[in-house]
Design a protein around this motif. Structure first.
Motif, mmCIF file in Angstrom:
data_model
loop_
_atom_site.group_PDB
_atom_site.id
_atom_site.type_symbol
_atom_site.label_atom_id
_atom_site.label_comp_id
_atom_site.label_asym_id
_atom_site.label_seq_id
_atom_site.Cartn_x
_atom_site.Cartn_y
_atom_site.Cartn_z
ATOM 1 N N ALA A 168 0.197 -1.363 0.087
ATOM 2 C CA ALA A 168 -0.245 0.551 0.231
ATOM 3 C C ALA A 168 1.191 1.555 -0.378
ATOM 4 C CB ALA A 168 -0.419 -0.093 1.241
ATOM 5 N N VAL A 169 1.559 1.051 1.031
ATOM 6 C CA VAL A 169 2.901 2.300 1.090
ATOM 7 C C VAL A 169 3.441 2.426 -0.515
ATOM 8 C CG1 VAL A 169 5.014 2.662 1.672
ATOM 9 C CG2 VAL A 169 2.930 2.199 3.219
ATOM 10 N N ALA A 170 4.380 1.599 -1.366
ATOM 11 C CA ALA A 170 4.676 1.545 -1.914
ATOM 12 C C ALA A 170 3.930 2.343 -3.328
ATOM 13 C CB ALA A 170 5.154 0.239 -3.176
ATOM 14 N N ALA A 171 1.820 1.571 -3.018
ATOM 15 C CA ALA A 171 1.307 2.439 -4.591
ATOM 16 C C ALA A 171 1.466 3.909 -4.246
ATOM 17 C CB ALA A 171 -0.015 1.537 -4.155
ATOM 18 N N ALA A 172 1.214 4.184 -2.950
ATOM 19 C CA ALA A 172 0.936 5.460 -2.518
ATOM 20 C C ALA A 172 2.355 6.565 -2.614
ATOM 21 C CB ALA A 172 0.005 5.634 -1.021
ATOM 22 N N ALA A 173 3.449 5.550 -3.070
ATOM 23 C CA ALA A 173 3.967 6.448 -3.288
ATOM 24 C C ALA A 173 4.660 6.172 -4.775
ATOM 25 C CB ALA A 173 5.708 6.303 -2.544
#
Length: 230
Positions: A130-135
């Protein structure tokens, strides 16, 4: 015949990121259990709330978390309460933020109960993805490698391991933020780092770590470190 224990990943926060299988199992559950702070409301339950039937029995696992310490007593009590339901032949669905086996609270119940009862894990969208997608940052590519570290590691150990990492994710940032920024700067990798908090939620924040002006971060935050290829 005993009931079955299900560890259900409900994703990083956005209710729309619950899998179809997880939603179906929550909707049909006779008994659900979930972690909650002591005091406070359960984030896992909030994510899954619209799928929980009004007559579902609920077991709240109250956990007073302290940095670097996983208390055994709440999990012992919860395991006893869940075992009582399973022994009566009732299935129990345990909700877990993110994925049950990626720093998930369910693993402590799995240790206590799955040697005695049937058990199934339903994976969820993890905080890492989820963090990779957000960033908008790929975690790895081609033959690249990724290391994952908790911010609670001894700083000297973390620095040594980061110095050997092609790409890295640091979880549980919280109060360790100033120390982490200094450590990453010392390694000359500040420009490679991005900070993300509350990934997938309305209050999501994505900032290059070098530009972040804060002395503390929420628990649900992460730092990704990797060279950005164009």
């Amino acid at each position: 015949m005993s009931g079955k224990l299900y560890g259900i990943g409900v994703g990083p926060g956005d209710p729309e990121l619950i899998t179809l299988k997880a939603a179906r199992m929550i909707e049909s559950a006779e008994v659900i259990a979930y972690p909650a702070p002591d005091p406070g409301e359960s984030f896992a339950r909030a994510i899954a709330a619209k799928h929980i039937a009004g007559d579902t029995r609920e077991i709240v696992i109250r956990i007073a978390m302290r940095a670097g310490h996983v208390p055994s007593e709440p999990y012992d009590r919860a395991a006893e309460a869940i075992a009582a339901e399973l022994e009566e032949g009732r299935d129990v669905v345990v909700l877990c933020e993110g994925d049950p086996f990626f720093y998930g609270t369910f693993m402590y119940l799995h240790d206590r109960l799955c040697p005695r009862f049937g058990c199934e894990i339903v994976p969820g969208v993890s905080s890492l993805t989820a963090v990779a997608a957000a960033a908008s940052r790929p975690l790895t590519r081609r033959t690249g490698t990724l290391n994952v570290f908790p911010a609670t590691l001894d700083p000297a150990i973390l620095k040594a391991r980061l110095s050997e990492s092609e790409a890295a994710a640091i979880l549980k940032v919280g109060r360790h933020l100033p120390q982490l920024k200094e450590l990453i700067a010392d390694l000359g990798r500040l420009d490679e780092a991005v900070y993300v908090s509350h990934a997938s939620l309305p209050q999501q924040k994505v900032v290059p770590l070098a530009e972040l002006e804060a002395d503390e971060a929420p628990y649900f935050s992460m730092i990704l470190i990797a060279k950005v290829e164009r």
